[in-house]
Design a protein around this motif. Structure first.
Motif, PDB file in Angstrom:
ATOM      1  N   ILE A  30      60.544  53.801   5.681  1.00  0.00           N
ATOM      2  CA  ILE A  30      61.890  54.356   5.706  1.00  0.00           C
ATOM      3  C   ILE A  30      61.922  55.514   6.706  1.00  0.00           C
ATOM      4  N   ASP A  31      63.000  55.581   7.477  1.00  0.00           N
ATOM      5  CA  ASP A  31      63.206  56.698   8.385  1.00  0.00           C
ATOM      6  C   ASP A  31      64.459  57.460   7.987  1.00  0.00           C
ATOM      7  N   GLU A  54      70.285  65.988   2.348  1.00  0.00           N
ATOM      8  CA  GLU A  54      70.457  66.971   3.423  1.00  0.00           C
ATOM      9  C   GLU A  54      70.886  66.340   4.744  1.00  0.00           C
ATOM     10  N   SER A  55      70.688  65.029   4.886  1.00  0.00           N
ATOM     11  CA  SER A  55      70.937  64.365   6.171  1.00  0.00           C
ATOM     12  C   SER A  55      72.373  63.839   6.271  1.00  0.00           C
ATOM     13  N   PRO A  56      72.991  63.964   7.440  1.00  0.00           N
ATOM     14  CA  PRO A  56      74.312  63.364   7.646  1.00  0.00           C
ATOM     15  C   PRO A  56      74.231  61.869   7.953  1.00  0.00           C
ATOM     16  N   ASN A  57      73.002  61.380   8.133  1.00  0.00           N
ATOM     17  CA  ASN A  57      72.798  59.987   8.538  1.00  0.00           C
ATOM     18  C   ASN A  57      72.259  59.144   7.392  1.00  0.00           C
ATOM     19  N   SER A  58      72.522  57.856   7.469  1.00  0.00           N
ATOM     20  CA  SER A  58      72.009  56.925   6.460  1.00  0.00           C
ATOM     21  C   SER A  58      70.552  56.595   6.757  1.00  0.00           C
ATOM     22  N   PRO A  59      69.680  56.554   5.738  1.00  0.00           N
ATOM     23  CA  PRO A  59      68.285  56.169   5.975  1.00  0.00           C
ATOM     24  C   PRO A  59      68.180  54.719   6.427  1.00  0.00           C
ATOM     25  N   LYS A  60      67.145  54.428   7.192  1.00  0.00           N
ATOM     26  CA  LYS A  60      66.916  53.075   7.709  1.00  0.00           C
ATOM     27  C   LYS A  60      65.542  52.587   7.255  1.00  0.00           C
ATOM     28  N   SER A  61      65.450  51.300   6.976  1.00  0.00           N
ATOM     29  CA  SER A  61      64.167  50.753   6.516  1.00  0.00           C
ATOM     30  C   SER A  61      63.623  49.742   7.515  1.00  0.00           C
ATOM     31  N   SER A  62      62.300  49.554   7.475  1.00  0.00           N
ATOM     32  CA  SER A  62      61.613  48.546   8.300  1.00  0.00           C
ATOM     33  C   SER A  62      60.700  47.733   7.400  1.00  0.00           C
TER      34      SER A  62
END
Length: 279
Positions: A30-31, A54-62
């Motif tokens: 996960i990033d 805390e992040s404004p971005n959605s997490p991404k998975s690989s």
């Protein structure tokens, strides 16, 4: 060792499964912004949830690479099974199949089968447990495959989440058009389709009523509950999971119940406070 089951890390393993030596996890990653997190035994759920908050971005998975699966198949076990997150939601299934093909090209023939769970989280857990039960019963490889595929056909997944944003932003809610605004505190009750996609089963105002609605859907959909294992996974909300278990046991009597905290990928999609039920 006669058999081995590789479960991608969207599926949680019970402590008993970990101790048995028959089960292995193929980790997704996960990033979250600049943070790269491997979904293995080092996963820290509380830290992860804080990073996401805390992040404004959605997490991404690989997903695991084909080479990772190929190395998992390369073992002393005579029969190897892989159980992956629904092929409609992740590339893990295709990666596991490609890893199987690479193994055959590199090392020759071996009994390897990849199960598309058409589910996630504890849905994969139950499938992996079923494989073990079939193997311990002395079934032949082809019989294990048929029995477990039939089991997957009969399995149903339900969930209620505090937020569907990660699923929506990562394109996992395609075809669902009627999700209402979260400002109204409407919580959709979601489920899996036979194809392994996500569908909306209903909705209710507030989490308490949504969970009650989900319990109604579970009870309505289950057949021969006395033969089934009920599995519940939760993301950082053990009291909520306990209440769902109590509500279900007031209405059905399964042969066993499993309650697990979500690992990394399931935590990413379920988000803080999410509940998943599979039976």
């Amino acid at each position: 060792m006669s058999y081995k089951v590789i479960v991608d890390s969207c599926g949680e393993l019970t402590e008993e499964m970990k101790r048995s030596g028959y089960y292995e996890t193929a980790s997704l990653s996960i990033d979250v912004d600049d943070h790269h997190i491997v979904d293995d035994e080092t996963f820290d759920q509380k830290r992860f949830l804080a990073l996401v908050a805390e992040s404004p971005n959605s997490p991404k998975s690989s997903c695991p690479s084909p080479e990772r699966y190929m190395e998992g198949y390369r073992c002393d076990a005579k029969r190897v099974y892989a159980v992956t997150l629904s092929a409609e939601l992740s590339g893990s299934y295709n990666s596991a199949v490609l890893g199987k093909n690479l193994y055959h090209e590199e090392y020759g023939q071996k009994d390897i089968y990849v199960f598309n769970s058409r589910s996630a989280s504890v849905g994969e857990t139950l499938i992996a447990r079923k494989i073990g039960e079939c193997e311990e019963a002395g079934m032949a490889f082809d019989e294990v495959v048929r029995t477990v595929e039939d089991y997957i056909e009969s399995q149903h997944t339900y969930f209620v989440l505090e937020t569907l944003e990660t699923l929506r932003k990562n394109g996992r809610l395609k075809g669902i058009k009627s999700l209402v605004a979260s400002a109204l505190n409407i919580k959709p009750v979601m489920g899996s389709t036979p194809q392994g996609t996500i569908c909306q089963l209903g909705q209710a105002r507030g989490m308490k009523k949504a969970l009650e609605k989900m319990v109604e859907e579970v009870v309505r959909g289950v057949r021969h509950p006395e033969e089934k294992v009920l599995a519940i996974s939760h993301c950082n909300c053990p009291d909520r999971a306990r209440r769902v278990k109590e509500m279900l046991l007031e209405k059905i009597s399964p042969r066993d119940v499993i309650v697990l905290d979500t690992a990394g990928i399931s935590s990413m999609y379920a988000a803080d406070g999410g509940i998943i039920v599979v039976v």
